[in-house]
Design a protein around this motif. Structure first.
Motif, short mmCIF file in Angstrom:
data_model
loop_
_atom_site.label_atom_id
_atom_site.label_comp_id
_atom_site.label_asym_id
_atom_site.label_seq_id
_atom_site.Cartn_x
_atom_site.Cartn_y
_atom_site.Cartn_z
N ARG A 52 -4.63 2.27 5.78
CA ARG A 52 -3.96 1.23 6.56
C ARG A 52 -2.47 1.50 6.71
O ARG A 52 -1.81 0.92 7.54
CB ARG A 52 -4.15 -0.13 5.88
CG ARG A 52 -5.53 -0.71 6.15
CD ARG A 52 -5.57 -2.11 5.64
NE ARG A 52 -5.07 -2.17 4.27
CZ ARG A 52 -4.47 -3.23 3.76
NH1 ARG A 52 -4.28 -4.29 4.49
NH2 ARG A 52 -4.05 -3.22 2.51
N PRO A 90 -3.77 0.67 12.29
CA PRO A 90 -3.42 0.48 13.70
C PRO A 90 -3.56 1.80 14.46
O PRO A 90 -3.11 2.84 13.99
CB PRO A 90 -1.95 0.05 13.65
CG PRO A 90 -1.64 -0.27 12.23
CD PRO A 90 -2.63 0.48 11.39
N SER A 121 4.21 0.25 6.23
CA SER A 121 3.42 1.45 6.46
C SER A 121 4.09 2.66 5.84
O SER A 121 5.22 2.56 5.34
CB SER A 121 3.22 1.67 7.96
OG SER A 121 2.57 0.55 8.52
C1 LIG Z 1 1.90 -4.03 9.34
O1 LIG Z 1 2.33 -4.96 10.30
C2 LIG Z 1 1.80 -4.77 11.60
C3 LIG Z 1 2.48 -5.73 12.54
O2 LIG Z 1 2.43 -7.03 12.08
C4 LIG Z 1 0.30 -4.94 11.56
O3 LIG Z 1 -0.25 -4.76 12.84
C5 LIG Z 1 -0.27 -3.95 10.58
O4 LIG Z 1 -1.66 -4.12 10.46
C6 LIG Z 1 0.39 -4.09 9.23
N1 LIG Z 1 -0.06 -3.03 8.35
C7 LIG Z 1 -0.44 -3.25 7.09
C8 LIG Z 1 -0.81 -2.04 6.29
O5 LIG Z 1 -0.48 -4.34 6.61
#
Ligand SMILES: *[C@@H]1O[C@H](CO)[C@@H](O)[C@H](O)[C@H]1NC(C)=O
Ligand SMILES: *[C@@H]1O[C@H](CO)[C@@H](O)[C@H](O)[C@H]1NC(C)=O
Length: 498
Positions: A52, A90, A121
């Motif tokens: 993630r 993402p 991230s």
């Molecule tokens: C980090 O934040 C983004 C934007 O809010 C989100 O799309 C993403 O899933 C998040 N990543 C994690 C690892 O939480």
């Protein structure tokens, strides 16, 4: 058009000394949240693949063919991650992130990416449409690097000679500077992303031309030695997907070029060659000896009528540079009654070398009922709004729909000798019509591109006769064996030895 003035050299902004402390400040403040916790987390991240924390950015384009390729790639990535993690990482399509058309040049979109992912991230991994990823192997490769430091990772390319497309950078020793082959994927660690994002925000991008993005991004990051160099990652590869030498690879390439159906018929491509009197004996014979015979409908446009070629005088005085007047006259003629109606128009210079059979195959992927403008994309002033354009020397391909839309607008040349390709780019930008990039078209000579970059593509065009034997170049790079213009003609076997 390619800027030939060395002043156009990509201006690397002056780097304020204090900025180099910013990562340290960020690191300190975040570790204050509880260093115990932070360390435990770090160990966890480094020992367990937490997918993630990887943000995949597909360097996608808004043309419908490219959107569907990018979506297929996203689906593949997400499918691979299903068995590895409950929350998928993402996977972003670059063309759809913001409404800034210049986002394809990466640097302008870094502040946006930093805002979204800078806190949660570890890596930003950029992929091209044709990049195949083995997610597990990629994670293993990334885990060799401490994600809390600044990293710029990729498969390095270098120049053998100093080249116009890199503004003759590193002229004393061109091979010293390494830049990433985007096809193999490339990555930024989040600390580097955040610092670059601040830099872009505080000191707006000043470079005027975007020509070879991968080189320009590497220069911006390296920042005359103040930033990191590209670190080579052997797992990032450009070998074909099923190659036996790709065992260790986390990334590979899908087959060299997609074939979407029957090649477009040559009767459906109208070819316009721009020439002028002084090149009737010098350059036109090269076109005749190389690729003219592959065209079904072709006209030479000149400032002088010469029945032996034959050329057509469009009544536009010749200009040393530019050709805007001539090109707009070509567009008018193309939609008029003087020539047969075709779905596609190709506009080239008299010193463009091009493979029409390969173009016919490529065009099978595009829908001529859409306004398609295809070729090698350059940018002008993308950091400040600017626009993209198809650089003329490599060949500009338009669907009839695009030409009709262009001519229906009131966009025109500000002078006959304005650079035609740039004015067309401005017009398209004003109309909200995208230009579509294909790395198979080339504004310069094979010598001007990195050997490893050309090694994994079947090129469609090159440009310029300067210091080369154009017929030899055509034969080596663009000519297919007789009969190989079958639907399989675009595969590896047609590629000449390097
Ligand atoms: C980090 O934040 C983004 C934007 O809010 C989100 O799309 C993403 O899933 C998040 N990543 C994690 C690892 O939480
Ligand atoms: C391309 O590959 C196909 C099968 O993958 C093969 O049948 C064909 O002969 C190849 N084309 C050329 C021109 O060699």
């Amino acid at each position: 058009m390619i800027p030939e003035n060395p002043d156009v050299v990509h201006t690397v902004a002056f780097y304020l000394l204090f900025l180099s402390f910013v990562p340290a400040i960020i690191a300190t403040s975040s570790s204050r949240q509880g260093s115990q916790n932070q360390d435990a987390k770090a160990v966890l991240y480094d020992s367990q693949p937490d997918l993630r924390e990887i943000v995949f950015v597909i360097q996608s384009q808004s043309n419908s063919f490219h959107v569907s390729r990018a979506e297929r790639q996203r689906a593949d990535l997400l499918q691979q991650t299903q068995s590895l993690t409950q929350t998928p990482p993402p996977v972003l399509l670059l063309h759809s992130l913001t409404d800034n058309e210049g986002d394809w040049s990466i640097l302008p979109v870094l502040p946006y990416l930093s805002l979204l992912f800078g806190k949660n991230s570890s890596w930003l991994v950029f992929l091209e449409e044709e990049t195949n990823v083995k997610v597990t192997k990629l994670l293993q490769a990334l885990r060799k690097f401490d994600r809390r430091k600044e990293w710029f990772l990729g498969k390095p390319l270098h120049d053998e000679e100093s080249t116009i497309i890199h503004h003759y950078a590193f002229a004393e020793n061109p091979s010293i500077f390494k830049y990433p082959d985007f096809s193999a994927a490339w990555a930024l660690s989040i600390p580097l992303l955040d610092r670059l994002a601040n830099k872009v925000r505080d000191d707006p991008l000043k470079s005027d031309f975007t020509i070879d993005l991968k080189h320009e991004v590497a220069l911006y990051i390296w920042e005359n030695g103040q930033g990191p160099r590209l670190t080579a990652v052997p797992e990032l590869c450009t070998e074909p997907e099923h190659s036996p030498t790709a065992q260790h690879c986390a990334t590979t390439l899908s087959s060299p070029a997609p074939l979407c159906g029957e090649p477009v018929k040559k009767e459906d491509i109208f070819v316009a060659v721009k020439t002028c009197k002084k090149f009737h004996t010098e350059r036109v014979p090269v076109v005749k000896k190389t690729w003219e015979r592959e065209a079904s409908l072709l006209e030479y446009y000149s400032d002088h009528t010469d029945p032996s070629i034959p050329t057509i005088d469009l009544g536009v005085p010749n200009t040393e540079r530019g050709h805007c007047g001539k090109t707009f006259a070509i567009l008018e003629r193309y939609v008029g009654d003087a020539v047969p109606k075709t779905r596609w128009l190709l506009v080239v210079d008299d010193d463009t070398l091009i493979s029409l059979p390969r173009l016919q195959m490529l065009l099978s992927c595009y829908d001529p009922s859409e306004p398609v403008c295809l070729g090698e994309r350059y940018g002008y002033g993308l950091g400040q709004g600017g626009y993209s354009y198809i650089t003329g020397g490599g060949g500009m391909v338009f669907s009839r729909t695009a030409v009709v839309r262009l001519l229906a607008s009131d966009c025109k040349c500000y002078s006959n000798d304005a650079p035609d390709d740039m004015v067309l780019g401005m017009c398209l930008n004003a109309l909200g019509l995208p230009v579509t990039h294909s790395s198979l078209f080339h504004q310069a000579r094979p010598e001007d591109y990195s050997r490893d970059f050309l090694a994994h593509q079947v090129p469609i065009s090159f440009h310029k006769h300067w210091n080369i034997d154009p017929i030899a170049v055509f034969n080596r790079w663009l000519k297919d064996e007789l009969g190989s213009t079958s639907p399989h003609g675009l595969n590896k076997s047609t590629k000449e030895e390097l």
